[in-house]
Design a protein around this motif. Structure first.
Motif, short mmCIF file in Angstrom:
data_model
loop_
_atom_site.label_atom_id
_atom_site.label_comp_id
_atom_site.label_asym_id
_atom_site.label_seq_id
_atom_site.Cartn_x
_atom_site.Cartn_y
_atom_site.Cartn_z
N ILE A 1 159.51 53.92 19.17
CA ILE A 1 158.24 53.20 19.21
C ILE A 1 158.14 52.37 17.93
CG2 ILE A 1 155.72 53.45 19.21
CD1 ILE A 1 156.15 56.12 20.69
N PRO A 2 157.85 51.07 18.05
CA PRO A 2 157.76 50.25 16.84
C PRO A 2 156.66 50.74 15.89
CG PRO A 2 157.83 48.88 18.81
CD PRO A 2 157.70 50.29 19.26
N ARG A 3 156.93 50.63 14.60
CA ARG A 3 156.01 51.15 13.59
C ARG A 3 154.63 50.49 13.71
NH1 ARG A 3 157.74 50.32 7.62
NH2 ARG A 3 159.25 51.92 8.12
N GLY A 4 154.59 49.19 13.96
CA GLY A 4 153.32 48.45 14.06
C GLY A 4 152.42 49.02 15.14
N ILE A 5 153.01 49.37 16.28
CA ILE A 5 152.22 49.89 17.39
C ILE A 5 151.64 51.25 17.02
CG2 ILE A 5 152.42 50.82 19.74
CD1 ILE A 5 154.32 48.51 20.37
N ASN A 6 152.45 52.08 16.40
CA ASN A 6 151.99 53.41 15.98
C ASN A 6 150.87 53.30 14.95
OD1 ASN A 6 152.25 56.07 16.58
ND2 ASN A 6 154.04 56.42 15.27
N GLU A 7 151.04 52.40 13.98
CA GLU A 7 150.03 52.22 12.93
C GLU A 7 148.72 51.72 13.54
OE1 GLU A 7 151.88 49.70 10.04
OE2 GLU A 7 152.99 51.36 9.14
N ARG A 8 148.81 50.77 14.48
CA ARG A 8 147.61 50.23 15.11
C ARG A 8 146.87 51.34 15.87
NH1 ARG A 8 148.70 45.97 19.52
NH2 ARG A 8 148.80 47.83 20.82
N ARG A 9 147.62 52.19 16.57
CA ARG A 9 147.02 53.30 17.31
C ARG A 9 146.27 54.23 16.36
NH1 ARG A 9 148.38 58.50 18.33
NH2 ARG A 9 150.37 58.30 17.26
N LEU A 10 146.89 54.56 15.23
CA LEU A 10 146.24 55.45 14.27
C LEU A 10 145.01 54.79 13.64
CD1 LEU A 10 149.40 57.02 12.59
CD2 LEU A 10 147.85 58.10 14.22
N ARG A 11 145.08 53.48 13.36
CA ARG A 11 143.93 52.74 12.81
C ARG A 11 142.75 52.79 13.77
NH1 ARG A 11 147.18 48.70 11.16
NH2 ARG A 11 146.66 47.42 12.96
#
Length: 144
Positions: free
Chosen positions: A117-127
């Protein structure tokens, strides 16, 4: 009598030979008129999958494995009785059998390749999760 619309192609140039198809006709159940007690419109089509030479060996093995629960002594059976005409029921049964064999002989799907899973997608989900938690925390009535 008219000729059947065969040969029935499974996939590519592989077809069911008319000589290996076993037809049986009987009276259909259900409502009808005066005609119903005299016509054998229900169709039972049998195909000996275990002894056929029409299918490539790989396809045959695949079909025998996938249709194991439907086979009785290596023979697959398909029934059709939804039409009043024996002719249309014959066509329906043949189409059903070819579709069944096409699905059973199809090659297995390619295995899914696991991807990261791309890091950006994971970070956006957590945000978004944090923002939602803040919104909900703001609803508590501590300051009243």
């Amino acid at each position: 009598m008219e000729r059947m619309s065969g040969p029935y192609f499974i996939r590519g140039s592989v077809s069911l030979p008319e000589a290996e198809l076993m037809w049986r006709f009987s009276r259909s159940s259900g409502p009808g008129g005066q005609h119903v007690n005299t016509s054998d419109s229900q169709v039972e089509l049998r195909f000996d999958l275990g002894r056929t030479e029409a299918l490539p060996e790989v396809w045959k093995a695949r079909a025998l494995e996938r249709l194991a629960s439907r086979l009785v002594g290596g023979v697959v059976t398909v029934r059709a009785s939804e039409h009043r005409s024996q002719w249309r029921n014959r066509e329906t049964a043949a189409v059903r059998l070819t579709a069944l064999l096409a699905e059973a002989t199809a090659p297995p799907p390619k295995p899914r390749r696991a991807t990261k899973i791309p890091r950006g997608i994971n970070e956006r989900r957590l945000r978004e999760k944090k923002a939602r938690a803040e919104t909900k925390r703001g609803r508590t009535g501590r300051d009243w």
